[in-house]
Design a protein around this motif. Structure first.
Motif, PDB file in Angstrom:
ATOM      1  N   LYS A 287       2.760  44.804 -12.122  1.00  0.00           N
ATOM      2  CA  LYS A 287       2.216  45.476 -10.483  1.00  0.00           C
ATOM      3  C   LYS A 287       3.395  45.815  -9.880  1.00  0.00           C
ATOM      4  CE  LYS A 287      -1.877  42.187 -10.589  1.00  0.00           C
ATOM      5  NZ  LYS A 287      -2.374  41.025  -9.833  1.00  0.00           N
ATOM      6  N   SER A 288       3.084  46.630  -8.679  1.00  0.00           N
ATOM      7  CA  SER A 288       4.235  47.076  -7.753  1.00  0.00           C
ATOM      8  C   SER A 288       5.021  45.565  -7.164  1.00  0.00           C
ATOM      9  CB  SER A 288       3.494  47.688  -6.503  1.00  0.00           C
ATOM     10  OG  SER A 288       2.565  46.978  -5.915  1.00  0.00           O
ATOM     11  N   ASP A 289       4.624  44.557  -7.297  1.00  0.00           N
ATOM     12  CA  ASP A 289       5.247  43.234  -6.881  1.00  0.00           C
ATOM     13  C   ASP A 289       6.124  42.572  -7.847  1.00  0.00           C
ATOM     14  OD1 ASP A 289       3.248  42.235  -8.209  1.00  0.00           O
ATOM     15  OD2 ASP A 289       2.568  41.002  -6.738  1.00  0.00           O
ATOM     16  N   GLY A 290       6.061  43.162  -9.125  1.00  0.00           N
ATOM     17  CA  GLY A 290       6.837  42.707 -10.127  1.00  0.00           C
ATOM     18  C   GLY A 290       5.989  42.063 -11.018  1.00  0.00           C
ATOM     19  N   SER A 291       4.942  41.388 -10.738  1.00  0.00           N
ATOM     20  CA  SER A 291       4.360  40.337 -11.458  1.00  0.00           C
ATOM     21  C   SER A 291       3.437  41.030 -12.739  1.00  0.00           C
ATOM     22  CB  SER A 291       3.004  39.702 -10.838  1.00  0.00           C
ATOM     23  OG  SER A 291       2.360  40.509 -10.146  1.00  0.00           O
ATOM     24  N   ARG A 292       3.467  40.442 -13.883  1.00  0.00           N
ATOM     25  CA  ARG A 292       2.731  41.159 -15.183  1.00  0.00           C
ATOM     26  C   ARG A 292       1.249  40.969 -14.944  1.00  0.00           C
ATOM     27  NH1 ARG A 292       5.802  40.527 -20.790  1.00  0.00           N
ATOM     28  NH2 ARG A 292       7.847  41.077 -20.120  1.00  0.00           N
ATOM     29  N   VAL A 293       0.845  41.990 -15.717  1.00  0.00           N
ATOM     30  CA  VAL A 293      -0.936  42.079 -15.622  1.00  0.00           C
ATOM     31  C   VAL A 293      -1.221  41.418 -17.106  1.00  0.00           C
ATOM     32  CG1 VAL A 293      -2.827  43.400 -15.522  1.00  0.00           C
ATOM     33  CG2 VAL A 293      -0.881  43.938 -14.364  1.00  0.00           C
ATOM     34  N   ASN A 294      -2.043  40.489 -17.035  1.00  0.00           N
ATOM     35  CA  ASN A 294      -2.595  39.697 -18.242  1.00  0.00           C
ATOM     36  C   ASN A 294      -3.826  40.286 -19.055  1.00  0.00           C
ATOM     37  OD1 ASN A 294      -0.384  37.841 -17.933  1.00  0.00           O
ATOM     38  ND2 ASN A 294      -1.735  36.510 -16.656  1.00  0.00           N
ATOM     39  N   ASN A 295      -4.613  40.963 -18.209  1.00  0.00           N
ATOM     40  CA  ASN A 295      -6.021  41.526 -18.714  1.00  0.00           C
ATOM     41  C   ASN A 295      -5.613  42.923 -19.532  1.00  0.00           C
ATOM     42  OD1 ASN A 295      -5.449  42.182 -16.057  1.00  0.00           O
ATOM     43  ND2 ASN A 295      -7.643  42.775 -15.698  1.00  0.00           N
ATOM     44  N   THR A 296      -5.082  42.874 -20.336  1.00  0.00           N
ATOM     45  CA  THR A 296      -4.589  44.079 -21.377  1.00  0.00           C
ATOM     46  C   THR A 296      -5.040  43.956 -22.626  1.00  0.00           C
ATOM     47  OG1 THR A 296      -2.325  43.361 -21.715  1.00  0.00           O
ATOM     48  CG2 THR A 296      -2.713  44.595 -19.913  1.00  0.00           C
ATOM     49  N   VAL A 297      -5.315  45.011 -23.414  1.00  0.00           N
ATOM     50  CA  VAL A 297      -5.504  44.976 -25.032  1.00  0.00           C
ATOM     51  C   VAL A 297      -4.634  46.168 -25.294  1.00  0.00           C
ATOM     52  CG1 VAL A 297      -7.091  45.483 -26.496  1.00  0.00           C
ATOM     53  CG2 VAL A 297      -7.688  44.396 -24.671  1.00  0.00           C
ATOM     54  N   GLN A 298      -3.938  45.818 -26.500  1.00  0.00           N
ATOM     55  CA  GLN A 298      -2.909  46.574 -27.093  1.00  0.00           C
ATOM     56  C   GLN A 298      -2.949  46.811 -28.478  1.00  0.00           C
ATOM     57  OE1 GLN A 298       1.338  45.714 -27.028  1.00  0.00           O
ATOM     58  NE2 GLN A 298       0.868  44.875 -25.348  1.00  0.00           N
ATOM     59  N   ILE A 315     -12.794  45.994  -8.581  1.00  0.00           N
ATOM     60  CA  ILE A 315     -11.758  46.065  -7.753  1.00  0.00           C
ATOM     61  C   ILE A 315     -11.940  46.125  -6.230  1.00  0.00           C
ATOM     62  CG2 ILE A 315     -10.534  47.700  -9.659  1.00  0.00           C
ATOM     63  CD1 ILE A 315     -11.279  50.019  -7.733  1.00  0.00           C
ATOM     64  N   LEU A 316     -11.063  45.571  -5.584  1.00  0.00           N
ATOM     65  CA  LEU A 316     -11.035  45.117  -4.181  1.00  0.00           C
ATOM     66  C   LEU A 316      -9.858  46.052  -3.723  1.00  0.00           C
ATOM     67  CD1 LEU A 316     -11.615  41.293  -4.247  1.00  0.00           C
ATOM     68  CD2 LEU A 316     -13.264  43.018  -4.052  1.00  0.00           C
ATOM     69  N   TYR A 317      -9.825  46.107  -2.289  1.00  0.00           N
ATOM     70  CA  TYR A 317      -8.638  46.826  -1.718  1.00  0.00           C
ATOM     71  C   TYR A 317      -7.200  46.056  -2.071  1.00  0.00           C
ATOM     72  CZ  TYR A 317     -12.283  49.025   1.308  1.00  0.00           C
ATOM     73  OH  TYR A 317     -13.170  49.841   1.791  1.00  0.00           O
ATOM     74  N   LYS A 318      -7.317  44.834  -2.308  1.00  0.00           N
ATOM     75  CA  LYS A 318      -5.865  44.095  -2.536  1.00  0.00           C
ATOM     76  C   LYS A 318      -5.408  44.722  -4.048  1.00  0.00           C
ATOM     77  CE  LYS A 318      -8.022  40.204  -4.683  1.00  0.00           C
ATOM     78  NZ  LYS A 318      -8.096  38.529  -4.703  1.00  0.00           N
ATOM     79  N   ASP A 319      -6.198  45.632  -4.787  1.00  0.00           N
ATOM     80  CA  ASP A 319      -6.149  45.725  -6.306  1.00  0.00           C
ATOM     81  C   ASP A 319      -5.120  47.272  -6.167  1.00  0.00           C
ATOM     82  OD1 ASP A 319      -7.088  43.511  -7.516  1.00  0.00           O
ATOM     83  OD2 ASP A 319      -8.928  44.401  -7.468  1.00  0.00           O
ATOM     84  N   ALA A 320      -5.384  47.829  -5.156  1.00  0.00           N
ATOM     85  CA  ALA A 320      -4.776  48.988  -4.935  1.00  0.00           C
ATOM     86  C   ALA A 320      -3.066  49.242  -4.769  1.00  0.00           C
ATOM     87  CB  ALA A 320      -5.069  49.850  -3.510  1.00  0.00           C
ATOM     88  N   GLY A 321      -2.513  49.974  -5.441  1.00  0.00           N
ATOM     89  CA  GLY A 321      -0.899  50.243  -5.538  1.00  0.00           C
ATOM     90  C   GLY A 321      -0.591  50.715  -6.852  1.00  0.00           C
ATOM     91  N   ASN A 322       0.642  50.409  -7.154  1.00  0.00           N
ATOM     92  CA  ASN A 322       1.252  50.887  -8.606  1.00  0.00           C
ATOM     93  C   ASN A 322       1.110  50.183  -9.696  1.00  0.00           C
ATOM     94  OD1 ASN A 322       1.847  53.561  -7.050  1.00  0.00           O
ATOM     95  ND2 ASN A 322       3.628  52.714  -6.258  1.00  0.00           N
ATOM     96  N   TYR A 323       0.907  50.728 -10.728  1.00  0.00           N
ATOM     97  CA  TYR A 323       1.013  49.822 -11.944  1.00  0.00           C
ATOM     98  C   TYR A 323       1.790  50.530 -12.967  1.00  0.00           C
ATOM     99  CZ  TYR A 323      -3.000  47.371 -10.103  1.00  0.00           C
ATOM    100  OH  TYR A 323      -3.861  46.260  -9.206  1.00  0.00           O
TER     101      TYR A 323
END
Length: 631
Positions: A287-298, A315-323
């Motif tokens: 995320k834009s704050d440097g924290s990792r996103v866990n809900n991923t599949v690869q 999604i909520l307003y707080k989910d907006a940003g850069n990934y």
């Protein structure tokens, strides 16, 4: 008074300790004309076997060289708070404790070259925040762990030459330009000196960044000996780093599905990125704050290729940003960023449909914002993904103003407005009752109501919104006679509030209810389990049924054979005898007809015995002789 006495005692102790020097060492005080100076201590007695513990506390430089010291114990120099240079060179040291350099906050240079150290406590460097020079050359180090990287950030001179290193952590070069992202400068004070020569380097992707630095003409990282050579693999033995060509070593390259996405509030979003490189890179989202996103599949469909999908539900307003999707392997790293915007808006003019109407509180006490629509009112409609017919409206706040201003806004027709108000009072008896929801699913629900006193074509407005989020509402138009409405496009496992607004109703009297959508339950695993159990049951039952049928047929066949065998046995065991006797001889009798048969009764049957066999001898005594029974 006692404080002055205490200070005097301390000064006396320091004055006594200042000139004292260990018997096996040489202490030199470098004085200046102003009375200040520094003290250096040299301990080079070949018979010294332990680190001296009575070194003057004002020592700035301590050298322990060519002794028989084999170990640096814990807190060996903790009292030397002014020590800036520590040289423990060309001794017989094989072990250094983790706490050996405790409290050396001012230490600037640490040299341990010319010893037999095979394991260096890299975590001990955190006790020396001002350390800039670390010399470990001519030892027996076999590796530099990845954990050591964080302790080498401030080091500007690192000498690891003449050891037994075959590789380095791939992330080590990332702390220096150009791999750390900082621009390359020609400032000599920002140079980093590395001594890596005389090591049996194995040239593969792990040291590809080091090989790349050796090929650079102008770089902040300076190699003491630029002519480093490979000791492996076999195809690169003796090849200089500048000429080494690593075929199977490719930096990652990242491609994203989009660079910017705008989605509506409460919708589900999938972000995808693909990466190539060799070795196959690893992917992770940040995320834009440097924290990792866990809900991923690869997944890696082939060697050197990997893709990853990140999912955001509701999604909520707080989910907006850069990934950022980051790819990394031992040859390097790369990243791409996707910007996510929630509920991008576009303005649309809505014609006047009804006068001001408001929604009353629900059974849980939720108050809904009133709906105000004028001939020129503007509502904000969220963008909806393709394939979705749901419309979400952001209801503007009711404009402040007096009744007179409202009349002016409606064209100044005050009499008509008064008539409308009068008609509203007469319509209080007309209402919508028994509002309820049925058939709730994960994404839909059926709204039912009963129109009491309203005509079938009376217009109704259904206002639906997530519970507690009154700023985003979804409206649908219907009529009172329909009695039901299907609400689609809902999110699973959420609480919703829905109100039914009738034209001409007073604000606060419209019925409202709350309901929940069902959670999505992934029953694929359960179905798979049922299929497996059914298969096992069939595999066990079918052979049993086949065996049972075989047994039944076998018994049936044996019954038929038993009856047949009984008849045959009877034929074989019993014989029918005929009684024969000599004929009465007459004149006209035929000469060959000597015997005459006479009928026998059933009671004359008898078992076959040897007496009645064909071999028995027959005697003829007379015509009246007893008859013999023959078979």
């Amino acid at each position: 008074m006692w404080r002055l006495l205490f200070v005097h005692v301390i000064v006396c102790c320091l004055s006594m300790a200042r000139p004292y020097c260990p018997s096996q060492c040489t202490c030199v005080f470098h004085g200046r004309t102003d009375g200040t100076g520094t003290r250096s201590v040299l301990c080079n007695d070949p018979d010294m076997s332990d680190i001296p513990v009575n070194v003057p506390v004002d020592t700035v430089k301590l050298r322990i060289e060519k002794t028989a010291v084999r170990r640096v114990p814990t807190e060996a120099f903790y009292y030397l708070v002014e020590l800036r240079y520590l040289w423990i060179t060309y001794n017989s040291i094989t072990a250094v404790d983790t706490g050996s350099f405790y409290n050396l906050k001012m230490l600037h240079e640490l040299r341990l070259d010319g010893n037999m150290i095979s394991m260096f406590p890299w975590e001990s460097l955190k006790e020396m925040p001002n350390l800039r020079t670390l010399d470990l050359h001519n030892n027996r180090l076999t590796n530099v762990p990845t954990e050591a990287i964080s302790y080498l950030l401030n080091i500007t001179y690192l000498d690891l030459s003449s050891n037994k290193l075959t590789t380095l952590p791939s992330d080590l070069m990332d702390i220096w330009p150009p791999f750390n992202g900082e621009p390359i400068t020609t400032n000599a004070s920002q140079k980093v000196v590395l001594g890596l020569q005389d090591n049996p380097w194995f040239c593969d992707c792990k040291i590809s960044k080091l090989i790349e630095i050796s090929k650079m003409a102008d770089t902040p990282v300076v190699l003491m000996d630029p002519f480093l050579t490979c000791s492996g693999p076999e195809s690169l033995i003796g090849v200089l780093f500048q000429r080494a060509d690593l075929d199977k070593c490719v930096k990652p390259s990242v491609i994203t599905s989009a660079t910017s996405i705008t989605s509506s509030l409460g919708s589900n979003v999938l972000l995808r990125c693909d990466a190539t490189g060799f070795p196959t890179p690893t992917l992770y989202w940040v995320k834009s704050d440097g924290s990792r996103v866990n809900n991923t599949v690869q997944e890696s469909p082939a060697e050197g290729v990997r893709w990853s999908i990140m999912s955001l539900h509701g999604i909520l307003y707080k989910d907006a940003g850069n990934y950022s999707c980051k790819a990394k392997n031992v040859a390097g790293k790369a990243e791409r960023t996707i910007s996510l915007s929630v509920a991008g808006t576009m303005s649309t003019t809505v014609p006047s449909v009804r006068p001001t109407a408001g929604t009353g509180p629900s059974s849980q006490g939720t108050t809904f914002a009133s709906l105000t629509r004028s001939p020129y009112s503007t509502s904000s409609m969220s963008t909806i993904p393709p394939g979705t017919s749901t419309m979400q409206y952001t209801i503007p706040k009711k404009p402040k103003g007096t009744l007179k201003q409202t009349k002016m806004l409606q064209g100044g027709n005050g009499r008509k407005l008064a008539a409308d108000e009068k008609s509203k009072k007469s319509d209080d008896s007309k209402s919508v009752k028994n509002l309820r929801t049925v058939e709730e699913t994960s994404d839909s629900a059926v709204l039912l109501w009963t129109a009491d006193g309203l005509s079938n074509d009376a217009p109704l407005t259904v206002v639906c919104s997530p519970y507690g989020e009154d700023n985003v509402k979804r409206t649908e138009e219907t009529n009172a006679g329909s009695g039901k409405l299907l609400l689609e496009g809902l999110s699973s496992g959420m609480r919703y509030s829905v109100c039914l607004i009738a034209k001409g109703r007073n604000a606060g009297k419209d019925p409202c209810i709350d309901f929940y959508t069902l959670d999505i339950v992934d029953d694929s695993g359960q179905n798979q389990l049922l299929v497996i159990i059914s298969g096992i049951a069939c595999a066990l039952i079918l052979p049993l049924i086949a065996v049972l049928i075989y047994k039944i047929l076998n018994l049936y066949c044996k019954g038929s054979n038993a009856a047949l065998n009984e008849e045959e046995l009877e034929k074989e065991s019993y014989v029918k005898f005929e009684t024969i006797s000599m004929k009465q001889r007459t004149l006209n009798s035929h000469p060959n007809e000597l015997w005459a048969r006479r009928p026998t009764h059933e009671s004359e049957r008898m078992l076959l015995c040897s007496r009645s066999s064909i071999d028995s001898q027959m005697t003829y005594k007379s015509d009246s002789s007893r008859s013999e029974y023959l078979c």
